[in-house]
Write a protein that holds these residues in place. Structure first.
Motif, PDB file in Angstrom:
ATOM      1  N   LYS A 241       0.851  -1.185   0.000  1.00 50.39           N
ATOM      2  CA  LYS A 241       0.000   0.000   0.000  1.00 50.39           C
ATOM      3  C   LYS A 241       0.894   1.245   0.000  1.00 50.39           C
ATOM      4  O   LYS A 241       1.506   1.586   1.007  1.00 50.39           O
ATOM      5  CB  LYS A 241      -0.922   0.006   1.224  1.00 50.39           C
ATOM      6  CG  LYS A 241      -1.878  -1.179   1.274  1.00 50.39           C
ATOM      7  CD  LYS A 241      -2.864  -1.158   0.102  1.00 50.39           C
ATOM      8  CE  LYS A 241      -3.858  -2.299   0.192  1.00 50.39           C
ATOM      9  NZ  LYS A 241      -4.805  -2.317  -0.954  1.00 50.39           N
ATOM     10  N   LEU A 242       0.976   1.883  -1.143  1.00 48.40           N
ATOM     11  CA  LEU A 242       1.820   3.064  -1.268  1.00 48.40           C
ATOM     12  C   LEU A 242       1.146   4.275  -0.635  1.00 48.40           C
ATOM     13  O   LEU A 242      -0.023   4.561  -0.905  1.00 48.40           O
ATOM     14  CB  LEU A 242       2.106   3.353  -2.743  1.00 48.40           C
ATOM     15  CG  LEU A 242       2.973   2.335  -3.488  1.00 48.40           C
ATOM     16  CD1 LEU A 242       3.041   2.698  -4.964  1.00 48.40           C
ATOM     17  CD2 LEU A 242       4.373   2.282  -2.898  1.00 48.40           C
ATOM     18  N   ARG A 243       1.872   4.994   0.191  1.00 46.39           N
ATOM     19  CA  ARG A 243       1.370   6.240   0.770  1.00 46.39           C
ATOM     20  C   ARG A 243       2.064   7.391   0.041  1.00 46.39           C
ATOM     21  O   ARG A 243       3.264   7.612   0.208  1.00 46.39           O
ATOM     22  CB  ARG A 243       1.648   6.296   2.272  1.00 46.39           C
ATOM     23  CG  ARG A 243       1.225   7.612   2.898  1.00 46.39           C
ATOM     24  CD  ARG A 243       1.389   7.610   4.398  1.00 46.39           C
ATOM     25  NE  ARG A 243       0.314   6.873   5.049  1.00 46.39           N
ATOM     26  CZ  ARG A 243      -0.896   7.384   5.294  1.00 46.39           C
ATOM     27  NH1 ARG A 243      -1.184   8.627   4.931  1.00 46.39           N
ATOM     28  NH2 ARG A 243      -1.813   6.659   5.896  1.00 46.39           N
ATOM     29  N   PHE A 244       1.306   8.127  -0.754  1.00 49.79           N
ATOM     30  CA  PHE A 244       1.882   9.206  -1.548  1.00 49.79           C
ATOM     31  C   PHE A 244       2.123  10.467  -0.713  1.00 49.79           C
ATOM     32  O   PHE A 244       2.981  11.274  -1.044  1.00 49.79           O
ATOM     33  CB  PHE A 244       0.957   9.537  -2.730  1.00 49.79           C
ATOM     34  CG  PHE A 244       1.054   8.550  -3.851  1.00 49.79           C
ATOM     35  CD1 PHE A 244       1.817   8.818  -4.967  1.00 49.79           C
ATOM     36  CD2 PHE A 244       0.406   7.324  -3.775  1.00 49.79           C
ATOM     37  CE1 PHE A 244       1.930   7.907  -6.001  1.00 49.79           C
ATOM     38  CE2 PHE A 244       0.500   6.400  -4.804  1.00 49.79           C
ATOM     39  CZ  PHE A 244       1.267   6.686  -5.922  1.00 49.79           C
ATOM     40  N   ILE A 245       1.342  10.643   0.326  1.00 52.58           N
ATOM     41  CA  ILE A 245       1.500  11.802   1.199  1.00 52.58           C
ATOM     42  C   ILE A 245       1.881  11.284   2.587  1.00 52.58           C
ATOM     43  O   ILE A 245       1.111  10.542   3.196  1.00 52.58           O
ATOM     44  CB  ILE A 245       0.202  12.625   1.279  1.00 52.58           C
ATOM     45  CG1 ILE A 245      -0.193  13.105  -0.119  1.00 52.58           C
ATOM     46  CG2 ILE A 245       0.374  13.816   2.216  1.00 52.58           C
ATOM     47  CD1 ILE A 245      -1.537  13.801  -0.171  1.00 52.58           C
ATOM     48  N   PRO A 246       3.062  11.640   3.094  1.00 48.67           N
ATOM     49  CA  PRO A 246       3.467  11.161   4.422  1.00 48.67           C
ATOM     50  C   PRO A 246       2.403  11.458   5.470  1.00 48.67           C
ATOM     51  O   PRO A 246       1.731  12.493   5.407  1.00 48.67           O
ATOM     52  CB  PRO A 246       4.760  11.956   4.693  1.00 48.67           C
ATOM     53  CG  PRO A 246       5.294  12.283   3.339  1.00 48.67           C
ATOM     54  CD  PRO A 246       4.089  12.498   2.474  1.00 48.67           C
ATOM     55  N   LEU A 247       2.248  10.553   6.411  1.00 47.56           N
ATOM     56  CA  LEU A 247       1.173  10.667   7.395  1.00 47.56           C
ATOM     57  C   LEU A 247       1.246  11.968   8.185  1.00 47.56           C
ATOM     58  O   LEU A 247       0.224  12.624   8.405  1.00 47.56           O
ATOM     59  CB  LEU A 247       1.224   9.468   8.353  1.00 47.56           C
ATOM     60  CG  LEU A 247       0.095   9.402   9.403  1.00 47.56           C
ATOM     61  CD1 LEU A 247      -1.263   9.350   8.725  1.00 47.56           C
ATOM     62  CD2 LEU A 247       0.293   8.187  10.307  1.00 47.56           C
ATOM     63  N   HIS A 248       2.450  12.373   8.598  1.00 47.59           N
ATOM     64  CA  HIS A 248       2.551  13.604   9.393  1.00 47.59           C
ATOM     65  C   HIS A 248       2.225  14.844   8.564  1.00 47.59           C
ATOM     66  O   HIS A 248       1.676  15.820   9.076  1.00 47.59           O
ATOM     67  CB  HIS A 248       3.949  13.731  10.017  1.00 47.59           C
ATOM     68  CG  HIS A 248       5.050  13.981   9.032  1.00 47.59           C
ATOM     69  ND1 HIS A 248       5.608  12.983   8.260  1.00 47.59           N
ATOM     70  CD2 HIS A 248       5.690  15.117   8.676  1.00 47.59           C
ATOM     71  CE1 HIS A 248       6.554  13.477   7.495  1.00 47.59           C
ATOM     72  NE2 HIS A 248       6.616  14.777   7.713  1.00 47.59           N
ATOM     73  N   VAL A 249       2.511  14.796   7.243  1.00 42.37           N
ATOM     74  CA  VAL A 249       2.146  15.919   6.366  1.00 42.37           C
ATOM     75  C   VAL A 249       0.632  15.953   6.175  1.00 42.37           C
ATOM     76  O   VAL A 249       0.012  17.019   6.180  1.00 42.37           O
ATOM     77  CB  VAL A 249       2.857  15.793   5.005  1.00 42.37           C
ATOM     78  CG1 VAL A 249       2.392  16.907   4.056  1.00 42.37           C
ATOM     79  CG2 VAL A 249       4.370  15.859   5.188  1.00 42.37           C
TER      80      VAL A 249
END
Length: 348
Positions: A241-249
């Motif tokens: 599962k690719l996360r394109f936007i970092p979670l903290h951002v």
């Protein structure tokens, strides 16, 4: 033992070759012309080396086939893609028959759990939801709202000019980084025009907006490898599962949207805010349709923040690079700006 090992090795190499090339006859079976793909990279020769932007690989193909075909078949790794070449066919894809092409490759990554902002981004959704959101954006970009951001843009241009003059006076040892300057400009414009907030990009204490937006485009090398693997073997998307936007951002942006909405409501209640901008429009349609306003805002505003930040900054930075290389063109541009500026002040 050595012979068995050698045979097994050859079998593995053969299986790998077959796996990576079995789909290379996809366009040939459909009688679509195109360049011969390479093993592992397809027609993107710099897919792994990253020594050259992949857009140049596409441009080489375009230059080779532009006078012979309307479109050609290419491969991204082992995944077939159609490269549209002729303007007439591109018009059919983007206008006449757009209803058949509105979904893009990022739609498949718009998973709410992994990529929440993408799942509400109008350009990453499809079907009826996409049509509805597209209509909302079109109605919101009226001449009046577009004109209302002129004063904001003009103010940011003045801040940029003053900041550059200050850096020249201080005599910065490393000169001025054009990309950083461009990012400061776009973050200030987009944040103010869309949210009515200031990023304080040209001050000694900027808000975290600029730093968080920069992190969106500073990808770790592992992300590129995983994205290539998923692109090459689409079935892996069920496991990776690719996360394109970092979670903290993502969390920062969600908090920023909430802050902007609360601030706007407070300003409207006290009559301190008079500008009719896009945030004001979104809040209005959210109330009229009883929509999930925070979710709606996130979807639309993420479009402006994610797309308007880096793309415009890259264009501005490259423009300054090219102007710096050509003094004659630089002088011509200066004379044109001065002539238009004099004419504008005379009109006022």
């Amino acid at each position: 033992m050595i012979l068995v090992t050698l045979v097994l090795g050859l079998i593995l190499v053969g299986l790998l070759y077959v796996t990576m090339s079995w789909n290379f006859n996809y366009w040939r079976k459909r009688k679509v012309p195109g360049p011969k793909p390479k093993l592992f990279t397809g027609n993107y020769l710099n897919l792994f080396k990253m020594k050259r932007n992949m857009i140049y690989d596409l441009n080489d193909i375009y230059e080779e086939y532009k006078n012979r075909y309307d479109a050609v078949g290419i491969f991204n790794g082992r995944v077939p893609e159609l490269l549209v070449i002729s303007p007439e066919l591109a018009h059919r894809v983007f206008v006449s028959n757009f209803k058949n092409f509105h979904s893009n490759e990022y739609c498949k990554y718009a998973d709410e759990k992994t990529n929440y902002l993408m799942s509400v981004n109008p350009f990453c959704i499809s079907g009826e939801r996409w049509k509805e959101r597209r209509g909302d954006i079109t109605l919101g970009l009226t001449n009046g709202r577009i004109k209302s951001v002129y004063q904001v843009t003009n103010k940011v241009c003045q801040l940029t000019s003053e900041w550059v003059k200050r850096q020249i006076r201080l005599g910065a040892a490393d000169c001025i980084n054009a990309k950083d300057l461009s990012l400061c400009f776009t973050s200030e414009v987009v944040t103010d025009c869309v949210l009515g907030l200031s990023a304080e990009s040209f001050t000694d204490n900027p808000t975290p907006i600029l730093a968080n937006m920069k992190e969106l485009y500073n990808r770790h090398w592992t992300f590129s490898i995983l994205k290539t693997l998923v692109g090459t073997f689409p079935s892996l998307s069920n496991l990776i599962k690719l996360r394109f936007i970092p979670l903290h951002v993502e969390r920062f942006l969600v908090g920023l949207m909430d802050k902007a909405v609360q601030s706007r409501k407070s300003q409207l209640a006290t009559g301190q805010f008079q500008r009719t901008d896009f945030l004001d429009y979104l809040m209005q349609i959210g109330e009229k349709r009883s929509l999930d306003t925070p979710r709606l805002l996130l979807g639309f505003i993420s479009v402006f923040l994610l797309d308007g930040f880096e793309t415009l900054a890259s264009v501005l930075a490259h423009m300054m690079l090219l102007l710096g290389r050509d003094e004659e063109v630089q002088q011509r541009l200066r004379e044109e700006i001065q002539a238009q500026s004099s004419r504008w002040h005379h009109t006022l």
